[in-house]
Design a protein around this motif. Structure first.
Motif, PDB file in Angstrom:
ATOM      1  N   MET A  78       3.078  -2.256  -0.881  1.00 18.67           N
ATOM      2  CA  MET A  78       4.293  -1.750  -0.247  1.00 18.67           C
ATOM      3  C   MET A  78       4.356  -0.262  -0.577  1.00 18.67           C
ATOM      4  SD  MET A  78       8.250  -2.878  -1.002  1.00 18.67           S
ATOM      5  CE  MET A  78       8.133  -4.519  -0.328  1.00 18.67           C
ATOM      6  N   CYS A  79       4.677   0.561   0.430  1.00 21.89           N
ATOM      7  CA  CYS A  79       4.689   1.996   0.167  1.00 21.89           C
ATOM      8  C   CYS A  79       5.924   2.640   0.763  1.00 21.89           C
ATOM      9  CB  CYS A  79       3.413   2.644   0.711  1.00 21.89           C
ATOM     10  SG  CYS A  79       3.371   2.756   2.504  1.00 21.89           S
ATOM     11  N   GLY A  80       6.013   3.957   0.618  1.00 24.96           N
ATOM     12  CA  GLY A  80       7.161   4.704   1.120  1.00 24.96           C
ATOM     13  C   GLY A  80       7.389   4.499   2.608  1.00 24.96           C
ATOM     14  N   GLY A  94       4.507  -4.727   6.173  1.00 20.27           N
ATOM     15  CA  GLY A  94       3.342  -4.943   5.314  1.00 20.27           C
ATOM     16  C   GLY A  94       2.055  -4.585   6.020  1.00 20.27           C
ATOM     17  N   HIS A  95       1.469  -3.414   5.680  1.00 17.52           N
ATOM     18  CA  HIS A  95       0.264  -2.938   6.382  1.00 17.52           C
ATOM     19  C   HIS A  95      -0.908  -2.679   5.434  1.00 17.52           C
ATOM     20  CE1 HIS A  95       2.744   0.532   5.226  1.00 17.52           C
ATOM     21  NE2 HIS A  95       1.587   1.103   4.953  1.00 17.52           N
ATOM     22  N   GLU A  96      -0.716  -2.886   4.109  1.00 22.60           N
ATOM     23  CA  GLU A  96      -1.811  -2.666   3.146  1.00 22.60           C
ATOM     24  C   GLU A  96      -2.301  -4.045   2.715  1.00 22.60           C
ATOM     25  OE1 GLU A  96      -0.189  -0.190   0.040  1.00 22.60           O
ATOM     26  OE2 GLU A  96       0.486   1.339   1.452  1.00 22.60           O
ATOM     27  N   ILE A  97      -3.108  -4.666   3.577  1.00 26.19           N
ATOM     28  CA  ILE A  97      -3.311  -6.120   3.523  1.00 26.19           C
ATOM     29  C   ILE A  97      -4.693  -6.505   2.975  1.00 26.19           C
ATOM     30  CG2 ILE A  97      -3.272  -8.228   4.918  1.00 26.19           C
ATOM     31  CD1 ILE A  97      -1.732  -6.424   7.058  1.00 26.19           C
ATOM     32  N   GLN A 157      -6.714   0.693  -0.973  1.00 26.73           N
ATOM     33  CA  GLN A 157      -7.494   1.330   0.086  1.00 26.73           C
ATOM     34  C   GLN A 157      -6.651   2.324   0.897  1.00 26.73           C
ATOM     35  OE1 GLN A 157      -9.244  -1.758   2.453  1.00 26.73           O
ATOM     36  NE2 GLN A 157     -10.774  -0.403   3.351  1.00 26.73           N
ATOM     37  N   GLU A 158      -5.431   1.946   1.268  1.00 22.07           N
ATOM     38  CA  GLU A 158      -4.626   2.852   2.084  1.00 22.07           C
ATOM     39  C   GLU A 158      -4.130   4.068   1.285  1.00 22.07           C
ATOM     40  OE1 GLU A 158      -0.737   2.836   2.876  1.00 22.07           O
ATOM     41  OE2 GLU A 158      -0.865   3.520   4.953  1.00 22.07           O
ATOM     42  N   PRO A 159      -3.483   3.874   0.104  1.00 20.74           N
ATOM     43  CA  PRO A 159      -3.046   5.075  -0.618  1.00 20.74           C
ATOM     44  C   PRO A 159      -4.208   6.013  -0.963  1.00 20.74           C
ATOM     45  CG  PRO A 159      -2.604   3.070  -1.907  1.00 20.74           C
ATOM     46  CD  PRO A 159      -2.983   2.634  -0.531  1.00 20.74           C
TER      47      PRO A 159
HETATM   48 ZN    ZN Z   1       1.318   2.291   3.241  1.00 24.17          ZN
END
Ligand code: ZN
Ligand code: ZN
Length: 378
Positions: A41-43, A63-66, A164-166
């Motif tokens: 979960m991010c900003g 939820g996109h960092e799956i 991976q995303e951050p």
């Molecule tokens: Zn994110």
């Protein structure tokens, strides 16, 4: 079918989050069903929760960092995006967006984010009360209903793969900061993106990295991830004295940093970043991701006379798919204690509290948040 999936649905802007049940779908050709292990979960999620992204309709499944295990593969799904064979049970990281790869935006302008044939991204593909359902990661299952969804197989533990995303955002910042082998770097802010920026700067060949922020536990983690020196904001609250401390820590005779990566997210920190940049250097600003106001800035003395470059860094950038892949390669190489980044694993019933924490004090259950992740099995 008796098996059901559960998903944490945000019912309205900044509203209640309900855990709802769904039937498990049967993936068609090119599609697949994923059993979600962890979803960061991010900003951006906190931003969407507060209704600041027009394209998202409520009720919404975010939820996109799956990261998860392949559960059911539709016809034709036999390899990951790099061509490695996959089968049910394999762990994969899912790239949330899907663009066509053929149009003018995708090929000539290289801005797949502007692709007119782009499909709704996982975690943003609302509303959640209409099919295809289960299109976000804050759920027990993800229905990858965009045929051809990009994913990569990985043996990393979920709490590392979820970075991976951050890390791809931080790689974007490092590229925009034009880092070279031997560069001196200041990273402002030691939240998840700042910590990943330390990793990115190290990977890019920085000779000296100074991280500025707090609290002490996060600074200690910054050092463990590769920062050579840290400066604690709370111990040096005065900006002029802090500038002196950072320049000392850079150890280059007070010239400033070749590159500053700003992740702190306030206009004041941005200006401080300008003043930490050496003449001829670059400030890559990633932190002011939302509108936090303006600041007096002198184009003559702050920019031209010093010959510095200002670079805006919006998320993982237009070329994000390449960075996603690079981020996974860096995480897989190992070394730094990446597994320490996820500070909180929250259950589906804790999604609202977590979203509120990210929009507020960055504290949950009496502990500072570094990186939050939703664990649907918790
Ligand atoms: Zn994110
Ligand atoms: Zn396209």
């Amino acid at each position: 079918m008796s098996e059901t999936a559960r998903a944490a649905i945000v019912t309205s802007v900044a509203g209640a989050v309900e855990v709802r049940g769904y039937d498990l779908p049967h993936p068609g050709p090119g599609e697949f069903l994923l059993q979600v292990e962890l979803c960061g979960m991010c900003g951006t999620d906190a931003h969407v929760y507060r209704g600041r992204l027009d394209s998202v309709r409520f009720p919404a499944l975010l939820g996109h960092e799956i990261v998860g295990r392949l559960a059911v593969l539709g016809d034709g799904v036999t390899t990951d995006h790099a061509g490695r064979p996959v089968r049910a049970g394999d762990r994969v990281g899912v790239f949330p967006a899907l663009s066509c790869g053929r149009c003018y935006e995708c090929t000539v302008r290289r801005r797949p984010g502007s692709c007119p044939g782009r499909r709704p991204s996982y975690g943003f593909a609302s509303p959640a009360d209409r099919p295809p359902y289960l299109t976000g990661g804050f759920a027990t299952h993800l229905y990858a209903s965009n045929a051809g969804t990009v994913f990569y197989r990985t043996d990393l533990p979920p709490e590392v793969a979820v970075l991976q995303e951050p890390l791809s955002v931080a790689l974007h910042a490092a590229e925009r900061a034009a880092l070279r082998i031997g560069s001196t770097v200041v990273v402002q802010g030691v939240g998840a993106i700042g910590l990943m920026a330390v990793v990115a700067a190290r990977a890019a060949g920085a000779a000296r990295i100074v991280a500025v922020g707090g609290p002490p536990a996060r600074l200690e983690l910054a050092a463990a991830l590769g920062a050579d020196e840290v400066v604690d904001l709370a111990r040096v609250p005065d900006p002029d004295r802090r500038r002196g401390a950072v320049l000392d820590a850079l150890g280059d005779g007070g010239r400033g940093a070749d590159a500053v990566i700003g992740t702190a997210g306030s206009p004041e920190a941005f200006l401080e970043g300008v003043r930490l940049t050496a003449d001829g250097g670059v400030l890559a600003e990633v932190g002011n991701f939302t509108d936090r106001g303006t600041i007096p800035f002198n184009p003559y003395s702050d920019l031209l006379r010093r010959d510095i470059t200002l670079a805006g860094v919006y998320g993982a950038g237009p070329d994000m798919q390449r960075r996603y892949h690079s981020a996974l390669s860096i995480l897989q190489r190992g070394g730094p204690p990446f597994e320490r980044l996820v500070s909180h694993r929250v259950p589906l019933t804790g999604v609202r509290r977590a979203l509120e924490a990210l929009g507020g004090g960055y504290s949950l259950d009496g502990r500072d948040v570094v990186k939050l992740a939703v664990d649907p099995s918790a």
